[in-house]
Design a protein around this motif. Structure first.
Motif, PDB file in Angstrom:
ATOM      1  N   LYS A  32       0.892  -1.089   0.143  1.00 43.53           N
ATOM      2  CA  LYS A  32       0.021  -0.015  -0.077  1.00 43.53           C
ATOM      3  C   LYS A  32       1.070   1.239   0.055  1.00 43.53           C
ATOM      4  O   LYS A  32       0.485   2.216  -0.830  1.00 43.53           O
ATOM      5  CB  LYS A  32      -1.032  -0.044   1.223  1.00 43.53           C
ATOM      6  CG  LYS A  32      -1.908  -1.136   1.105  1.00 43.53           C
ATOM      7  CD  LYS A  32      -2.942  -0.906   2.216  1.00 43.53           C
ATOM      8  CE  LYS A  32      -4.113  -1.711   2.177  1.00 43.53           C
ATOM      9  NZ  LYS A  32      -5.310  -1.816   3.324  1.00 43.53           N
ATOM     10  N   LEU A  33       1.792   1.337   0.893  1.00 46.73           N
ATOM     11  CA  LEU A  33       2.721   2.486   0.711  1.00 46.73           C
ATOM     12  C   LEU A  33       3.481   2.660  -0.602  1.00 46.73           C
ATOM     13  O   LEU A  33       3.672   3.671  -1.068  1.00 46.73           O
ATOM     14  CB  LEU A  33       3.803   2.220   1.932  1.00 46.73           C
ATOM     15  CG  LEU A  33       4.924   3.210   2.138  1.00 46.73           C
ATOM     16  CD1 LEU A  33       4.429   4.715   2.341  1.00 46.73           C
ATOM     17  CD2 LEU A  33       6.013   2.961   3.337  1.00 46.73           C
ATOM     18  N   ALA A  34       3.875   1.587  -1.105  1.00 53.49           N
ATOM     19  CA  ALA A  34       4.541   1.642  -2.409  1.00 53.49           C
ATOM     20  C   ALA A  34       3.625   2.078  -3.722  1.00 53.49           C
ATOM     21  O   ALA A  34       4.057   3.011  -4.374  1.00 53.49           O
ATOM     22  CB  ALA A  34       4.963   0.227  -2.756  1.00 53.49           C
ATOM     23  N   ILE A  35       2.339   1.776  -3.446  1.00 45.83           N
ATOM     24  CA  ILE A  35       1.282   2.371  -4.392  1.00 45.83           C
ATOM     25  C   ILE A  35       1.109   3.882  -4.160  1.00 45.83           C
ATOM     26  O   ILE A  35       1.271   4.582  -5.288  1.00 45.83           O
ATOM     27  CB  ILE A  35       0.127   1.780  -4.134  1.00 45.83           C
ATOM     28  CG1 ILE A  35      -0.021   0.137  -4.512  1.00 45.83           C
ATOM     29  CG2 ILE A  35      -1.172   2.347  -4.858  1.00 45.83           C
ATOM     30  CD1 ILE A  35      -1.105  -0.556  -4.386  1.00 45.83           C
ATOM     31  N   ILE A  36       1.264   4.201  -3.056  1.00 43.65           N
ATOM     32  CA  ILE A  36       1.318   5.735  -2.502  1.00 43.65           C
ATOM     33  C   ILE A  36       2.530   6.376  -3.227  1.00 43.65           C
ATOM     34  O   ILE A  36       2.150   7.487  -4.051  1.00 43.65           O
ATOM     35  CB  ILE A  36       0.969   5.937  -1.283  1.00 43.65           C
ATOM     36  CG1 ILE A  36      -0.231   5.544  -0.617  1.00 43.65           C
ATOM     37  CG2 ILE A  36       1.215   7.476  -0.672  1.00 43.65           C
ATOM     38  CD1 ILE A  36      -0.389   5.490   0.775  1.00 43.65           C
ATOM     39  N   VAL A  37       3.497   5.943  -3.012  1.00 44.20           N
ATOM     40  CA  VAL A  37       4.664   6.554  -3.631  1.00 44.20           C
ATOM     41  C   VAL A  37       4.702   6.412  -5.205  1.00 44.20           C
ATOM     42  O   VAL A  37       5.027   7.520  -5.861  1.00 44.20           O
ATOM     43  CB  VAL A  37       5.916   5.754  -3.281  1.00 44.20           C
ATOM     44  CG1 VAL A  37       7.071   6.198  -3.940  1.00 44.20           C
ATOM     45  CG2 VAL A  37       6.133   5.720  -1.540  1.00 44.20           C
ATOM     46  N   TRP A  38       4.145   5.457  -5.714  1.00 40.94           N
ATOM     47  CA  TRP A  38       4.093   5.133  -7.389  1.00 40.94           C
ATOM     48  C   TRP A  38       3.099   6.461  -7.604  1.00 40.94           C
ATOM     49  O   TRP A  38       3.352   7.057  -8.744  1.00 40.94           O
ATOM     50  CB  TRP A  38       3.461   4.047  -7.770  1.00 40.94           C
ATOM     51  CG  TRP A  38       4.753   2.953  -7.920  1.00 40.94           C
ATOM     52  CD1 TRP A  38       4.834   1.915  -7.490  1.00 40.94           C
ATOM     53  CD2 TRP A  38       5.743   3.253  -9.095  1.00 40.94           C
ATOM     54  NE1 TRP A  38       5.941   1.482  -8.170  1.00 40.94           N
ATOM     55  CE2 TRP A  38       6.479   1.980  -9.043  1.00 40.94           C
ATOM     56  CE3 TRP A  38       5.990   4.381  -9.863  1.00 40.94           C
ATOM     57  CZ2 TRP A  38       7.718   1.924  -9.975  1.00 40.94           C
ATOM     58  CZ3 TRP A  38       7.189   4.043 -10.820  1.00 40.94           C
ATOM     59  CH2 TRP A  38       7.702   2.873 -10.760  1.00 40.94           C
TER      60      TRP A  38
END
Length: 301
Positions: A32-38
């Motif tokens: 989820k955090l990686a999706i936010i960064v993307w």
């Protein structure tokens, strides 16, 4: 000129950051955090790229990007004379911005139409099954499980999937699909699909879309294992991977055989969570990107 240079540097940094991010190893530990960064990288890159060109174009007005565009639209006379480079920058910036908006809207409209057509088709060829209440069943021997996202979302499984999976494994798959519906992963994918349509030649964009597709599957796995055994979900994924599952219809989100082993490994042997400092650091980076670019659009440096 300073604003244009800062926006150009920010666009370059986002592009380089996206390129490095495609090989990051921590993303599976916090999808989820990686999706936010993307998402923050994509939004910041789009605004910074078009903003750099438009900031240079409105330099004669001696104001920020947005006030300069408003002044230009009103036909106001700039304090300095236009030169050909300013005109070219205005044309390039407005064209780029229009392309990004149009491909985003086009992708959204096409997805809505595909889902509407698919709902009509499901009403004709699918049925209810008391064994899986609230789920539409397709009488097809191959394994399939997917959701039709939207305001009238539906979860669909095939008769082949019902025969292939045990009741516990089917419950795990349905929890996975319900996670896609609740968290609106279709909206997460939409901007990346649109960007891929606008830049089909870009390997970074293709890799970013593939990464986000995998991350939303991992995020749905994490949500599903709150309600079911991770091993049951892993077993169901392996069965789908070896049974030759049907491809998911366009515009839908479903169980497929892509990256099965990576998902199974993290379900059976979950890696330690990221430390709080790392999580907050990436969140701060995302917030900074999402606030810096609009700020540079409004105010002049």
């Amino acid at each position: 000129m300073i604003t244009a240079a800062v926006l150009a540097a920010l666009a370059t940094a986002c592009a380089l950051g996206s390129w490095r991010f495609t090989t990051a190893r921590w993303t599976s530990r916090a999808p989820k955090l990686a999706i936010i960064v993307w998402q923050s990288l994509g939004v910041a890159w789009g605004l910074a790229t078009t903003g750099a060109m438009l900031a240079y174009a409105v330099t004669p007005y001696d104001v920020g990007v947005l006030p300069g565009l408003i002044a230009f639209a009103r036909g106001e006379t700039p304090s300095e004379a236009w030169d050909p480079l300013h005109v070219l920058a205005m044309i390039a910036g407005l064209t780029s911005l229009a392309v990004l908006v149009v491909v985003l809207l086009t992708a959204g409209v096409q997805a809505l139409r595909a889902r509407r057509r698919h709902r009509v088709l499901l009403a004709l060829i699918s049925r209810d099954d008391p064994g899986v209440p609230g789920v539409r069943v397709l009488d097809h021997p191959s394994a399939a499980a997917y959701c039709v996202p939207g305001l009238r979302s539906q979860v669909v499984v095939s008769a082949g999937a019902l025969e292939l999976l045990s009741s516990d494994e089917m419950a795990a798959v349905l929890a996975h699909e319900a996670a896609h519906v609740r968290e609106r992963h279709d909206l997460v994918l939409l901007p990346f699909a649109a960007l891929r349509r606008a830049l089909p030649w870009s390997k970074v964009v293709a890799d970013a879309q593939a990464q986000v597709e995998l991350l939303i599957e991992m995020a749905a796995d994490d949500r599903a294992r709150r309600y079911c055994s991770p091993r049951r979900l892993a077993t169901a994924l392996l069965r789908f991977g070896t049974a030759g599952a049907l491809p998911t219809p366009q515009g839908m989100l479903g169980v497929h055989a892509h990256h099965v082993m990576a998902r199974v490994d993290r379900l059976i042997k979950p890696a330690p969570e990221l430390s709080a400092s790392v999580r907050y650091g990436y969140l701060a980076l995302s917030v900074s990107l999402l606030t810096a670019t609009p700020f540079l659009w409004v105010y002049q440096l």
